[in-house]
Design a protein around this motif. Structure first.
Motif, PDB file in Angstrom:
ATOM      1  N   HIS B  65       0.797  -1.225   0.000  1.00  0.00           N
ATOM      2  CA  HIS B  65       0.000   0.000   0.000  1.00  0.00           C
ATOM      3  C   HIS B  65       0.831   1.277   0.000  1.00  0.00           C
ATOM      4  O   HIS B  65       0.556   2.198  -0.758  1.00  0.00           O
ATOM      5  N   CYS B 100      -1.137  -6.470  -3.853  1.00  0.00           N
ATOM      6  CA  CYS B 100      -1.597  -7.735  -3.270  1.00  0.00           C
ATOM      7  C   CYS B 100      -2.429  -8.578  -4.241  1.00  0.00           C
ATOM      8  O   CYS B 100      -2.155  -9.765  -4.418  1.00  0.00           O
ATOM      9  N   CYS B 357       0.667   0.258  -4.782  1.00  0.00           N
ATOM     10  CA  CYS B 357      -0.606   0.967  -4.936  1.00  0.00           C
ATOM     11  C   CYS B 357      -0.388   2.428  -5.318  1.00  0.00           C
ATOM     12  O   CYS B 357      -1.277   3.057  -5.894  1.00  0.00           O
ATOM     13  N   LEU B 361      -4.507   5.397  -3.213  1.00  0.00           N
ATOM     14  CA  LEU B 361      -5.207   5.659  -1.958  1.00  0.00           C
ATOM     15  C   LEU B 361      -4.773   6.986  -1.329  1.00  0.00           C
ATOM     16  O   LEU B 361      -5.052   7.255  -0.159  1.00  0.00           O
TER      17      LEU B 361
HETATM   18  S1  SF4 Z   1      -7.537  -0.276  -5.101  1.00  0.00           S
HETATM   19 FE1  SF4 Z   1      -5.642   0.882  -5.097  1.00  0.00          FE
HETATM   20  S2  SF4 Z   1      -5.023   0.857  -2.927  1.00  0.00           S
HETATM   21 FE2  SF4 Z   1      -6.527  -0.783  -3.195  1.00  0.00          FE
HETATM   22  S3  SF4 Z   1      -5.301  -2.632  -3.635  1.00  0.00           S
HETATM   23 FE3  SF4 Z   1      -5.886  -1.708  -5.605  1.00  0.00          FE
HETATM   24  S4  SF4 Z   1      -4.137  -0.421  -6.120  1.00  0.00           S
HETATM   25 FE4  SF4 Z   1      -3.993  -0.858  -3.962  1.00  0.00          FE
END
Ligand code: SF4
Lengths: 164, 419
Positions: B65, B100, B357, B361
């Motif tokens: 993350h 992940c 990520c 986020l």
């Molecule tokens: S939505 Fe964004 S923060 Fe969530 S696992 Fe996927 S890449 Fe990561």
């Protein structure tokens, strides 16, 4: 018995406004989380909310990320229950697992205005507002037990001690 | 009456003769996944007073993350997690391996007929390989570490049958955005969604991942595509043959069956600040863009990078635009490097970042200032998601993102091809 004033919001209140993403990986205690509850939606909520107050909202409350802090921060802020037209799935689970009562009573949502007094008896399955009673189906026993124990972890702890 | 996929698999994983929608069952997952939030889960687990995770081989932890750590507190979290997984013997992928959901798929940990619970809302992703996978909270993961069991409500199911042939440069991302726009952010609330039909059958695993990943954005508990030869051969390449697919019965009782022919679907864009605020691209064309994000668990695979590079067609990133390219995993990164894609992005003026990520986020690597506009291939455009609550995030396919990067505004990518 839960008794307090209503804080009223609309549809699709997402977890990013309940507990902003920018704090999610900060190491925070619940009391600190409470200070940021609903910060991006209603900046005065955290300062003015009183224990037992309830949140009343439209459909899909708690949509968005799985962040459990969205439930934790509301519990820590003293919120007694959330009444909505519907809940996002993970928020619903997180709320119960944190001992926060969540109820889907669409008619009550329409009737309750901001600041109104609301009283809820979860065991009896009744919500009272302005002399009217709203009945809701009792929660499944597994869920009620978790709520009574104050959340999944205390519930599990009790179970483990019994086994142990 | 026949059973849906969700009813069948939850019955099986709870060890019951039968389970019906609305019933609460206690099920044992085949895999439990958590990421940077593992430190917080560990803290909750600590309250139970247990020394050991009951079945460590059932779990996986992937740091993705905020990687590499952007602040001391993240670094501390990561350190604590490394020590914990080592002590408990939990399978672990450190910083740099990838996002992940992508890593679980690449490592062959998502399999047909498996029940996978992850402490992340986009755990729905693995339905692309025929698993039942759903997001759970942190306390629930701690409970799983302790008991290997969790309460789950058996959901009702919506079946979505897709047909037609997509126009050039229109992708499965446009399909799922369109569906979310039509059904709404709560269109599949609590429910299981089965994606089917000839269009889905022709889709690659990467395309199916996009559908199942974003099923979460219509409120679904899980998304599912029936495993077929596409899925089996994908797993064979990974050396995975050990699984038993579960299929819905032909006469299963669905809450709803929805059919869409998507033959003339134009590229779709979700406008701020909800994922269901979807319009055809023509309604937002010409909007000036400050940042473009190509990546995330939704659209950071090699297919996505290839498509973006093709649309960019050697043009430079437009003046005043910051383009971030974040391959979803180390494997994607390496493949893109080998194919020369990363070089092309860098030459065009983009920044290629490490797998993770990233700014998806809003924690680091390119967060947005008030008033800025970002076109992102990710799955969420909520207020404040990628930085300032006053920034605007538009969700789109890699083709649309690439077109925005080189033109500096939202542009139908089909106008760039061949010009
Ligand atoms: S939505 Fe964004 S923060 Fe969530 S696992 Fe996927 S890449 Fe990561």
């Amino acid at each position: 018995m839960i008794k307090g004033r209503a804080w009223k919001y609309g549809d699709d209140v997402n977890t990013d406004v309940i507990f902003p993403g920018r704090y999610t990986y900060a190491r925070m205690e619940p009391e600190e989380m409470a200070k940021h509850a609903l910060e991006d939606l209603d900046p005065k909520f955290a300062a003015e909310v009183k224990p037992g107050d309830v949140i009343v909202a439209g459909k899909n409350f708690g949509c968005g990320s799985s962040r459990e802090q969205a439930a934790t921060c509301l519990v820590a802020a003293g919120v007694g229950a959330v009444i909505a037209k519907s809940f996002a799935r993970i928020f619903f689970r997180n709320a119960i697992n944190n001992g926060l009562l969540v109820l889907e009573i669409p008619e009550a949502v329409d009737a309750i205005g901001p600041g109104d007094e609301v009283e809820i008896d979860p065991e009896a399955g009744v919500l009272r507002h302005k002399g009217r009673e709203y009945r809701f189906p009792p929660l499944p026993p597994t869920v009620m037990e978790i709520l009574r124990d104050g959340g999944l972890i205390p519930h599990l702890k009790k179970a483990l001690t019994k086994e142990g | 009456m026949g059973k849906t996929f969700a009813e069948k698999i939850l019955t099986q994983k709870a060890g019951l003769p039968e389970a019906v929608p609305g019933q609460i069952v206690e099920a044992t997952p085949d895999l439990g996944m958590s990421h940077d939030n593992t430190a917080a889960i560990k803290k909750i687990f600590g309250k139970l007073g247990l020394a050991r995770v009951r079945d460590p081989e059932r779990f996986v932890v992937i740091l993705d993350h905020v990687v590499p750590a952007a602040q001391v507190q993240y670094a501390e979290n990561h350190k604590e997690i490394r020590e914990f997984v080592r002590a408990q013997g939990i399978r672990f992928y450190d910083v740099g391996r990838g996002i992940c959901h992508q890593v679980v798929v690449e490592e062959g940990l998502a399999r047909p007929g498996w029940l996978i619970l992850g402490a992340d809302s986009h755990t729905t992703t693995y339905g692309a390989l025929g698993a039942f996978s759903a997001g759970i909270g942190r306390s629930e993961m701690a409970a799983l570490w302790a008991t290997s069991k969790l309460w789950l409500k058996v959901p009702t199911t919506i079946r979505i049958e897709l047909s037609g042939t997509l126009p050039e440069l229109v992708t499965s991302k446009d399909v799922i955005l369109h569906l979310i726009g039509r059904l709404g952010a709560d269109g599949a609330l609590y429910r299981s969604v089965e994606f089917a039909g000839p269009l889905v059958e022709r889709m690659s695993i990467s395309d199916r991942i996009v559908l199942c990943n974003m099923a979460a954005e219509m409120g679904a508990k899980n998304g599912y595509v029936a495993p077929d030869e596409t899925c089996f051969s994908y797993l064979r390449e990974l050396g995975v043959t050990d699984y038993e697919p579960v299929y819905p019965d032909p006469d299963a009782a669905y809450e709803e069956v929805l059919r869409f022919d998507l033959t003339d679907l134009p590229p779709q864009v979700a406008r701020p600040h909800t994922v269901d605020n979807v319009v055809p691209i023509s309604e937002v064309e010409g909007l000036r863009v400050d940042q473009v994000l190509l990546g995330t668990c939704t659209n950071g695979r090699i297919e996505d990078l290839r498509l973006a590079a093709e649309v960019m067609g050697g043009r430079p990133v437009a003046e005043g635009v910051r383009m971030l390219v974040i391959p979803a995993s180390r494997e994607v990164w390496a493949a893109a490097a080998q194919e020369g894609l990363l070089g092309k992005f860098v030459e065009a003026g983009a920044m290629v970042l490490n797998p993770g990520c990233g700014p998806c986020l809003g924690a680091h690597q390119g967060v947005l200032a008030p008033g800025e506009v970002c076109v992102s291939t990710s799955n969420r455009n909520f207020k404040g998601r990628m930085g300032s609550p006053e920034a605007e995030v538009y969700l789109a396919s890699p083709a649309v993102a690439a077109a925005a990067a080189v033109t500096g505004e939202i542009t139908d990518p089909r106008k760039l091809l061949g010009s």
